[in-house]
Each structure stands twice: as structure tokens, then as C-alpha cells.
Design an enzyme around this catalytic site. Structure first.
Site, PDB file in Angstrom:
ATOM      1  N   ASP A 133      -4.207  -0.245   3.495  1.00 42.48           N
ATOM      2  CA  ASP A 133      -3.724  -1.623   3.500  1.00 42.48           C
ATOM      3  C   ASP A 133      -4.723  -2.489   4.252  1.00 42.48           C
ATOM      4  O   ASP A 133      -5.068  -2.190   5.405  1.00 42.48           O
ATOM      5  CB  ASP A 133      -2.351  -1.709   4.174  1.00 42.48           C
ATOM      6  CG  ASP A 133      -1.253  -1.069   3.326  1.00 42.48           C
ATOM      7  OD1 ASP A 133      -1.581  -0.497   2.272  1.00 42.48           O
ATOM      8  OD2 ASP A 133      -0.074  -1.149   3.720  1.00 42.48           O
ATOM      9  N   ASP A 187       9.038  -3.698  -5.769  1.00 43.62           N
ATOM     10  CA  ASP A 187       9.391  -3.553  -4.356  1.00 43.62           C
ATOM     11  C   ASP A 187      10.827  -4.035  -4.182  1.00 43.62           C
ATOM     12  O   ASP A 187      11.152  -5.151  -4.593  1.00 43.62           O
ATOM     13  CB  ASP A 187       8.451  -4.386  -3.483  1.00 43.62           C
ATOM     14  CG  ASP A 187       6.985  -4.112  -3.800  1.00 43.62           C
ATOM     15  OD1 ASP A 187       6.661  -2.946  -4.093  1.00 43.62           O
ATOM     16  OD2 ASP A 187       6.179  -5.061  -3.773  1.00 43.62           O
TER      17      ASP A 187
END
EC number: 5.3.1.16
Length: 247
Positions: free
Chosen positions: A8, A131
Site C-alpha cells: 500500500d 469493498d
């Protein structure tokens, strides 16, 4: 079962967040390309990159770091990227730069026509990121909750030719609480698209649970905080999954 290390990216650094909160970022490396090399050396067969800044602003933001990762390992294993990918030109540019897969999240929810166009233009290279919090899909870097049910959207995307779906349980992301197996299996059973689990992987026990449902259509899992904190040894985990798969 494919275990996929996550890198990330925030402000050019490799970080981990808790439940998608940009204010709760822990920096694990200031050299993302070196981190990518580390995971490949540990036996990774694919890498999962997230442009966190890009996810919030809707356009690529960590380009130098991403290109450095592709240059380091892109010729050895597939690399996939999500975050801030909202138009066909961006997809084409990233694929030309050496990415194997591009992940479309927010744009797939807000503009299904764009997702359809992307699958038509770049068949085999498009992954959808769904998500969810309590079964409802979230967008815009997880900051906005929609009324859409995960399964309903996934079924809609089935005819588009999506390569796979990454399903993230936001409530478990970065919390080391274990994968939401039930929700992941429910999604995988509802569609013919392979599902990659994400959010909460914490132990070899999670790997056991995932391998047990691989035949339901769960083909892999994103590995995040656990492999950075040391709670899970990546090489050991992938070897464990391989042994279960061969049994």
C-alpha cells in the site's frame, strides 16, 4: 491458493492502514521497490499494489514508486494495481508500463458502463475491487457507504468478462481478526467469477479455512498487516497453502 502480498503506497512510502483510515498509517518501508523484491524473494507469485492517495483523489498519485516496483519485479511475476483508476487512458498507460492487472473499484460502482468498456478493451486484465462494510459496498477510498449489496453488484459484472473480484471486508482490514470466510464464500458461490479474499488475514488457521473453500471459487487472498507485523511468515504460509492444495 494464491497468497498475494499487498504493498500500500502513501506519499511514496509502503504503509499499512487500519480500516482504511489514512490517519492511522504505519510506515513499513521508504523503498517500495525493495519491499517488492523482498516478497518475490520470499516466494510471492503475484503482487497487489494500492495507490492510497490515488484512491482518495481519483487519479494516480504514486507513479514513481509504482514504476520502480514494475521495473524491479514486473518481468518475473504479475503485478496488479488499484486506486485512482477511473478512465481508459489510465488503464492503457499502466498496462503499457508493465502491469498485468488493473483493479477498478469506485468507478465500477459509480459507472458500470466504464467497467464494461474496460473489459471490452482490455479483456483478461480487469479485476473489480468490491469493498464492503456489513455487506454494503463502500467507495471513494472507503469513505462513502452505498446502498448496494455486494452479491447484487457482482452478479451484474458477471457478463462483462471481469477477470476476478477482490472482496475486502473493511471492518476486518488491518485488524488481524481473521478473514470473513462466510461472506467471501457467499459471494464466490453467487458468481462464476473467481474471488480473491482480502481484509483480516492473520494466521495459518485462516489459510486452512480458505483452502477448504477453494473449490467454491475462492482462488486467493491478499496478505497485508500480518506479513508486515510478523504475525504470519509469508513463505511459510504459501508453502502451507501449497501442501493443502496438493493433498
Amino acid at each position: 491458493m494464491l497468497l498475494i502480498p499487498a504493498i500500500d503506497l502513501k506519499d511514496g512510502q509502503c504503509v499499512r492502514l487500519k480500516q482504511g483510515d489514512m490517519d492511522q498509517a504505519t510506515v513499513f518501508s521508504e523503498d517500495p521497490a525493495a519491499m517488492a523484491r523482498h516478497w518475490v524473494d520470499q516466494g510471492a507469485r503475484r503482487l497487489h499494489l494500492v495507490d492510497l492517495n490515488g484512491a482518495f483523489v481519483g487519479k494516480p498519485r504514486n507513479e514513481a514508486a509504482i514504476k520502480a516496483i514494475i521495473a524491479e519485479v514486473g518481468s518475473e511475476i504479475p503485478v496488479q494495481l488499484g486506486g485512482g483508476i477511473r478512465d481508459l487512458n489510465t488503464i492503457e498507460r499502466w498496462l503499457d508500463d508493465g502491469l498485468s492487472y488493473v483493479i477498478i473499484g469506485t468507478a465500477a460502482v459509480k459507472n458500470p458502463g466504464f467497467l464494461q468498456d474496460a473489459c471490452t478493451a482490455f479483456g483478461g486484465h480487469i479485476i473489480v475491487g468490491l469493498d464492503a462494510r456489513d455487506g454494503k459496498v463502500a467507495t471513494d477510498g472507503w469513505s462513502k457507504l452505498t446502498g448496494h449489496e455486494v452479491v447484487d453488484l457482482a452478479r451484474k459484472y458477471e457478463d462483462y468478462g471481469v477477470e476476478s473480484i477482490i472482496y475486502t471486508d473493511i471492518g476486518r482490514d488491518g485488524m488481524l481478526q481473521g478473514i470473513n470466510i462466510d461472506a467471501t464464500v457467499k459471494l464466490a458461490q453467487s458468481v462464476s467469477i473467481p474471488v480473491i479474499a482480502s481484509g483480516g488475514l492473520s494466521s495459518l488457521k485462516d489459510i486452512d479455512h480458505l483452502c477448504a473453500v477453494e473449490s467454491e471459487g475462492v482462488e486467493g487472498v491478499i496478505c497485508g498487516r500480518a506479513i508486515y507485523s510478523g504475525d504470519l511468515n509469508f513463505r511459510e504460509a504459501q508453502d502451507h497453502a501449497d501442501k493443502l492444495g496438493a493433498a
